[in-house]
Design a protein around this motif. Structure first.
Motif, PDB file in Angstrom:
ATOM      1  N   GLY A  97       0.870  -1.542  -0.149  1.00 48.74           N
ATOM      2  CA  GLY A  97       0.022  -0.056   0.012  1.00 48.74           C
ATOM      3  C   GLY A  97       0.765   1.178   0.031  1.00 48.74           C
ATOM      4  O   GLY A  97       2.214   1.146  -0.357  1.00 48.74           O
ATOM      5  N   VAL A  98       0.317   2.085   0.152  1.00 43.71           N
ATOM      6  CA  VAL A  98       1.108   3.577   0.371  1.00 43.71           C
ATOM      7  C   VAL A  98       0.744   4.275   1.516  1.00 43.71           C
ATOM      8  O   VAL A  98      -0.500   4.151   1.955  1.00 43.71           O
ATOM      9  N   ILE A  99       1.425   5.293   2.072  1.00 50.44           N
ATOM     10  CA  ILE A  99       1.107   6.206   3.358  1.00 50.44           C
ATOM     11  C   ILE A  99       1.026   7.530   2.558  1.00 50.44           C
ATOM     12  O   ILE A  99       1.959   8.227   2.099  1.00 50.44           O
ATOM     13  N   LEU A 100       0.071   8.465   2.837  1.00 48.89           N
ATOM     14  CA  LEU A 100       0.000   9.854   2.201  1.00 48.89           C
ATOM     15  C   LEU A 100       0.488  10.579   3.604  1.00 48.89           C
ATOM     16  O   LEU A 100      -0.316  10.287   4.639  1.00 48.89           O
ATOM     17  N   LEU A 101       1.212  11.621   3.434  1.00 46.78           N
ATOM     18  CA  LEU A 101       1.761  12.404   4.740  1.00 46.78           C
ATOM     19  C   LEU A 101       0.437  13.076   5.163  1.00 46.78           C
ATOM     20  O   LEU A 101       0.209  13.258   6.403  1.00 46.78           O
ATOM     21  N   GLU A 102      -0.406  13.606   4.364  1.00 43.41           N
ATOM     22  CA  GLU A 102      -1.561  14.469   4.688  1.00 43.41           C
ATOM     23  C   GLU A 102      -2.659  13.698   5.429  1.00 43.41           C
ATOM     24  O   GLU A 102      -3.315  14.168   6.364  1.00 43.41           O
ATOM     25  N   ASN A 103      -2.595  12.328   5.322  1.00 44.27           N
ATOM     26  CA  ASN A 103      -3.613  11.191   5.987  1.00 44.27           C
ATOM     27  C   ASN A 103      -3.173  11.044   7.302  1.00 44.27           C
ATOM     28  O   ASN A 103      -3.872  10.621   8.131  1.00 44.27           O
ATOM     29  N   ILE A 104      -1.738  11.310   7.703  1.00 37.91           N
ATOM     30  CA  ILE A 104      -1.335  10.937   9.002  1.00 37.91           C
ATOM     31  C   ILE A 104      -0.932  12.142   9.588  1.00 37.91           C
ATOM     32  O   ILE A 104      -0.413  12.071  10.815  1.00 37.91           O
ATOM     33  N   ARG A 105      -1.315  13.211   9.223  1.00 37.65           N
ATOM     34  CA  ARG A 105      -0.771  14.480   9.748  1.00 37.65           C
ATOM     35  C   ARG A 105      -0.949  14.663  11.394  1.00 37.65           C
ATOM     36  O   ARG A 105      -0.268  14.937  12.153  1.00 37.65           O
ATOM     37  N   GLU A 106      -2.256  14.156  11.712  1.00 32.45           N
ATOM     38  CA  GLU A 106      -2.743  14.453  13.080  1.00 32.45           C
ATOM     39  C   GLU A 106      -2.077  13.509  14.002  1.00 32.45           C
ATOM     40  O   GLU A 106      -1.666  13.708  15.096  1.00 32.45           O
ATOM     41  N   ILE A 107      -2.275  12.013  13.526  1.00 29.45           N
ATOM     42  CA  ILE A 107      -1.668  10.921  14.438  1.00 29.45           C
ATOM     43  C   ILE A 107      -0.169  11.197  14.593  1.00 29.45           C
ATOM     44  O   ILE A 107       0.069  10.550  15.522  1.00 29.45           O
ATOM     45  N   MET A 108       0.449  11.474  13.624  1.00 28.42           N
ATOM     46  CA  MET A 108       1.873  11.486  13.820  1.00 28.42           C
ATOM     47  C   MET A 108       2.491  12.278  15.022  1.00 28.42           C
ATOM     48  O   MET A 108       3.828  12.002  15.630  1.00 28.42           O
ATOM     49  N   PHE A 109       1.771  13.293  15.532  1.00 24.66           N
ATOM     50  CA  PHE A 109       2.263  13.828  16.627  1.00 24.66           C
ATOM     51  C   PHE A 109       1.883  13.428  17.903  1.00 24.66           C
ATOM     52  O   PHE A 109       2.153  14.114  19.047  1.00 24.66           O
ATOM     53  N   LYS A 110       1.023  12.367  18.046  1.00 25.43           N
ATOM     54  CA  LYS A 110       0.642  11.677  19.264  1.00 25.43           C
ATOM     55  C   LYS A 110       1.618  10.387  19.511  1.00 25.43           C
ATOM     56  O   LYS A 110       1.495   9.391  19.213  1.00 25.43           O
ATOM     57  N   THR A 111       2.509  10.880  20.192  1.00 19.54           N
ATOM     58  CA  THR A 111       3.677  10.073  20.623  1.00 19.54           C
ATOM     59  C   THR A 111       3.626   8.753  21.233  1.00 19.54           C
ATOM     60  O   THR A 111       4.086   7.715  21.341  1.00 19.54           O
ATOM     61  N   GLU A 112       2.281   8.847  22.201  1.00 21.86           N
ATOM     62  CA  GLU A 112       1.988   7.821  22.676  1.00 21.86           C
ATOM     63  C   GLU A 112       1.444   6.625  21.954  1.00 21.86           C
ATOM     64  O   GLU A 112       1.326   5.313  22.486  1.00 21.86           O
ATOM     65  N   LYS A 113       1.307   6.912  20.921  1.00 22.00           N
ATOM     66  CA  LYS A 113       0.452   5.889  19.762  1.00 22.00           C
ATOM     67  C   LYS A 113       1.977   5.274  19.088  1.00 22.00           C
ATOM     68  O   LYS A 113       1.785   4.382  18.150  1.00 22.00           O
ATOM     69  N   TYR A 114       3.154   5.784  19.393  1.00 17.73           N
ATOM     70  CA  TYR A 114       4.230   5.318  18.333  1.00 17.73           C
ATOM     71  C   TYR A 114       4.614   4.013  18.424  1.00 17.73           C
ATOM     72  O   TYR A 114       5.169   3.695  17.382  1.00 17.73           O
ATOM     73  N   ASP A 115       4.356   3.261  19.714  1.00 15.84           N
ATOM     74  CA  ASP A 115       4.841   2.051  19.811  1.00 15.84           C
ATOM     75  C   ASP A 115       3.386   0.953  19.557  1.00 15.84           C
ATOM     76  O   ASP A 115       3.473  -0.244  19.678  1.00 15.84           O
ATOM     77  N   ILE A 116       2.299   1.690  19.446  1.00 16.31           N
ATOM     78  CA  ILE A 116       1.159   0.899  19.329  1.00 16.31           C
ATOM     79  C   ILE A 116       0.539   0.638  17.977  1.00 16.31           C
ATOM     80  O   ILE A 116       0.052  -0.398  17.420  1.00 16.31           O
ATOM     81  N   VAL A 117       0.519   1.695  17.047  1.00 10.62           N
ATOM     82  CA  VAL A 117      -0.085   1.793  15.958  1.00 10.62           C
ATOM     83  C   VAL A 117       0.999   1.341  14.692  1.00 10.62           C
ATOM     84  O   VAL A 117       2.201   1.616  14.782  1.00 10.62           O
ATOM     85  N   LYS A 118       0.675   0.228  14.004  1.00 13.35           N
ATOM     86  CA  LYS A 118       1.477  -0.125  12.738  1.00 13.35           C
ATOM     87  C   LYS A 118       1.113   0.464  11.710  1.00 13.35           C
ATOM     88  O   LYS A 118      -0.122   0.839  11.429  1.00 13.35           O
ATOM     89  N   VAL A 119       2.056   0.364  10.804  1.00 17.34           N
ATOM     90  CA  VAL A 119       1.916   0.990   9.293  1.00 17.34           C
ATOM     91  C   VAL A 119       0.868   0.369   8.615  1.00 17.34           C
ATOM     92  O   VAL A 119       0.292   1.255   7.892  1.00 17.34           O
ATOM     93  N   LYS A 120       0.711  -0.823   8.692  1.00 19.11           N
ATOM     94  CA  LYS A 120      -0.434  -1.446   7.855  1.00 19.11           C
ATOM     95  C   LYS A 120      -1.697  -1.108   8.246  1.00 19.11           C
ATOM     96  O   LYS A 120      -2.880  -1.130   7.160  1.00 19.11           O
ATOM     97  N   GLU A 121      -2.164  -0.468   9.577  1.00 15.28           N
ATOM     98  CA  GLU A 121      -3.203   0.203   9.791  1.00 15.28           C
ATOM     99  C   GLU A 121      -3.442   1.456   9.128  1.00 15.28           C
ATOM    100  O   GLU A 121      -4.625   2.120   9.205  1.00 15.28           O
ATOM    101  N   LEU A 122      -2.308   2.194   8.618  1.00 20.11           N
ATOM    102  CA  LEU A 122      -2.500   3.348   8.187  1.00 20.11           C
ATOM    103  C   LEU A 122      -2.483   3.597   6.874  1.00 20.11           C
ATOM    104  O   LEU A 122      -2.756   4.599   5.958  1.00 20.11           O
ATOM    105  N   MET A 123      -1.840   2.648   6.207  1.00 15.74           N
ATOM    106  CA  MET A 123      -1.800   2.627   4.608  1.00 15.74           C
ATOM    107  C   MET A 123      -3.015   2.553   3.844  1.00 15.74           C
ATOM    108  O   MET A 123      -3.928   1.814   4.467  1.00 15.74           O
TER     109      MET A 123
END
Length: 594
Positions: free
Chosen positions: A508-534
């Motif tokens: 799949g692909v990751i678009l920066l504009e689609n993850i702009r909000e979640i990428m600043f939530k550091t508490e989710k850095y180790d929880i959320v996987k890329v496959k959930e965002l692509m």
């Protein structure tokens, strides 16, 4: 650098610096025309006297065995010369020149300035059933191209000189400058302005003067002026145009069928030469007028002396009645295609220009003779014989204007202008319905290697996806965490990231504009996987897609970047902006002199 070459080049370099670009092009076109014209004179002379020497003035041909042996020997010698002295690199013909214009910036190998003169001279001199016009086109084109390279001319100027050399060659062969110019315009140049006509005209005139001043009349193909045109024969000319159109389709398709039939022998040059040469020789023994170029037999048809051709054939055993002559000439129109193709494909060198004229003359003679024999009309055989040549040339070469004016020039007048226009236009219309490309251009067009008159389509055909793939997109695994994704983003200048599995497949692909909000939530850095965002890419480009297909995918998806896959493996992205940039560069490059 040889001293003689230096003595010529230095004054021209001085002229280049002290004259305008337009003035230098006019001088250059005259010099290219002179050289190409002399090459045509040399080739015609070689073939004429070699033919006379080998056949003892034609007397040797009274023994049928020599009709088989001589063409085979010529083809074998040609193959030996090509393999020994030119390393097997004498190929292409007119199609090769079209390829050079489209794919090699109009750069033609230097050896082609003389290789075709030598090899085609041997083939035709020994009785090979092919024309000299295509070799002369290649030679003249190579002269023009390499002249342009020597003086560092740009692509547009080099292309114009290449076409000027070809125009001079055709003009010299037939003593027909207008036909030479039209050949260059209709077949070689796809986009030309009025000012580009002048160098072509200068070159064609100089080439014509070379042949006119040097060659004897019997070395030139020239016939007497035909009978005056009668409007009552227009319906018959229309029918002849339709017939020559269908024969042209047969011509083109038969050539490609024989090429495919000989493909199994592609790497076995000597076996191919022997097989093809023997088949050619046997065919010539059955139909002796196939020996050599056949222009003398056309003159016999024009004078309605076809029965003389039959007397040299085994069919003369059955007599020489008019119906047998009719069948003989009709068969010759069809088997000439096979003979010329066998000559070329078995290793001999030559072209289809001359054979097209042969087929056209015999088709015109057959049609007019048939009309007169069944008494549905009384048409002039000489006129229909000549006009038939224009019909086949127009159909096979897709060059109706050249066909019209070439026959008008070699007949020494314009009394046949209306019939020529009727037949050429009808033939061309019929052929275009079945075959959108000429004989020489068909294979190149199928490979997307041809410049066409549709500029947008031409450029899209030239562009290749492999040259536009961008690989600076940072891939990331679908099992990576959001924190790892943020780290990749921090070191990338892109806003698009391919998600690639361990075996190289695109997930799949990751678009920066689609993850702009979640990428600043550091508490989710180790929880959320890329496959959930692509997300799934809007469309996929395959490595072997044509550029027309790629542009269609961009239009339908609305995307500016699309991933490129090859055998399901991720290669990179192609962007619409890079395609537009490449398009602009090619548009400038492929625009001829203004």
């Amino acid at each position: 650098m040889p001293s003689s070459y230096r003595r010529i080049k230095i004054p021209l370099l001085w002229l280049r610096r002290h004259t305008s670009s337009r003035e230098f092009m006019l001088i250059s076109s005259a010099l290219v025309g002179l050289t190409a014209g002399m090459a045509a004179v040399i080739l015609k002379t070689i073939v004429h006297y070699l033919f006379i020497a080998l056949t003892y003035g034609g007397g040797l041909l009274e023994r049928p065995v020599w009709l088989v042996v001589l063409p085979l020997i010529g083809i074998l010698i040609t193959v030996v010369v090509v393999q020994t002295f030119f390393k097997g690199k004498v190929e292409g013909g007119t199609a090769g020149i079209l390829y050079s214009i489209a794919q090699k910036s109009s750069i033609v190998r230097r050896s082609k300035m003389y290789s075709y003169v030598i090899t085609s001279g041997i083939t035709a001199g020994f009785g090979g059933s092919a024309g000299l016009e295509s070799p002369i086109v290649v030679t003249g084109s190579a002269i023009g191209s390499n002249y342009g390279r020597s003086y560092h001319l740009n692509y547009r100027e080099r292309t114009l000189l290449l076409a000027s050399g070809a125009a001079a060659g055709i003009a010299a062969v037939f003593n027909a400058p207008i036909a030479g110019v039209l050949f260059a315009i209709e077949i070689l140049l796809t986009d030309i302005s009025i000012s580009a006509f002048i160098p072509l005209i200068v070159s064609a005139v100089v080439g014509t003067l070379c042949s006119k001043l040097i060659l004897e009349e019997d070395l030139l193909f020239f016939v007497g002026e035909s009978v005056p045109f009668s409007a009552a024969n227009v319906p018959f000319y229309v029918m002849l145009g339709a017939l020559t159109g269908l024969v042209s389709v047969y011509y083109t398709r038969t050539v490609h069928r024989i090429e495919k039939a000989l493909e199994p022998l592609a790497g076995k040059v000597y076996q191919r030469a022997i097989v093809g040469g023997l088949c050619l020789g046997l065919l010539i023994m059955l139909f002796p007028p196939l020996f050599g170029q056949g222009y003398e037999s056309i003159k016999m048809l024009e004078l309605d002396n076809a029965d003389m051709l039959l007397r040299d054939s085994w069919l003369s055993f059955f007599g020489t009645n008019e119906w047998l002559v009719l069948c003989f000439t009709g068969a010759l129109a069809l088997v000439k295609v096979i003979a010329s193709t066998l000559t070329i494909e078995s290793g001999g060198k030559g072209g289809n220009f001359g054979p097209s004229m042969f087929v056209g003359a015999y088709t015109g003679y057959f049609f007019s003779k048939l009309v007169n024999l069944v008494q549905i009309g009384n048409v002039p055989i000489s006129s229909f014989t000549m006009v038939g040549m224009a019909g086949i040339l127009s159909g096979v070469m897709h060059a109706p204007l050249m066909g019209i004016f070439l026959i008008a020039e070699i007949t020494g007048g314009y009394t046949l202008m209306i019939p020529l226009m009727v037949v050429s236009a009808t033939s061309y219309a019929v052929v275009k319905y079945f075959e959108p490309y000429s004989l020489e251009a068909k294979s190149l067009a199928q490979k997307g290697q041809l410049l066409t008159h549709n500029k947008d389509r031409t450029i899209l055909r030239i562009m290749k996806i492999q040259h536009l793939i961008e690989t600076d997109f940072q891939p990331i695994s679908p099992e990576a965490t959001l924190g790892e994704l943020v780290e990749v983003i921090a070191h990338s200048r892109r806003n698009l990231f391919p998600v690639v599995t361990a075996n190289g497949e695109l997930a799949g692909v990751i678009l920066l504009e689609n993850i702009r909000e979640i990428m600043f939530k550091t508490e989710k850095y180790d929880i959320v996987k890329v496959k959930e965002l692509m997300i799934k890419p809007p469309s996929i480009v395959q490595y072997d897609d044509s550029m027309a297909d790629v542009m269609k995918k961009f239009d339908e998806s609305g995307a500016w970047n699309l991933p490129v896959l090859r055998d399901e493996k991720y290669l990179g992205f192609v962007s619409k902006s890079s395609i537009f940039t490449k398009y602009r560069k090619l548009l400038i490059k492929t625009t001829n002199v203004t």
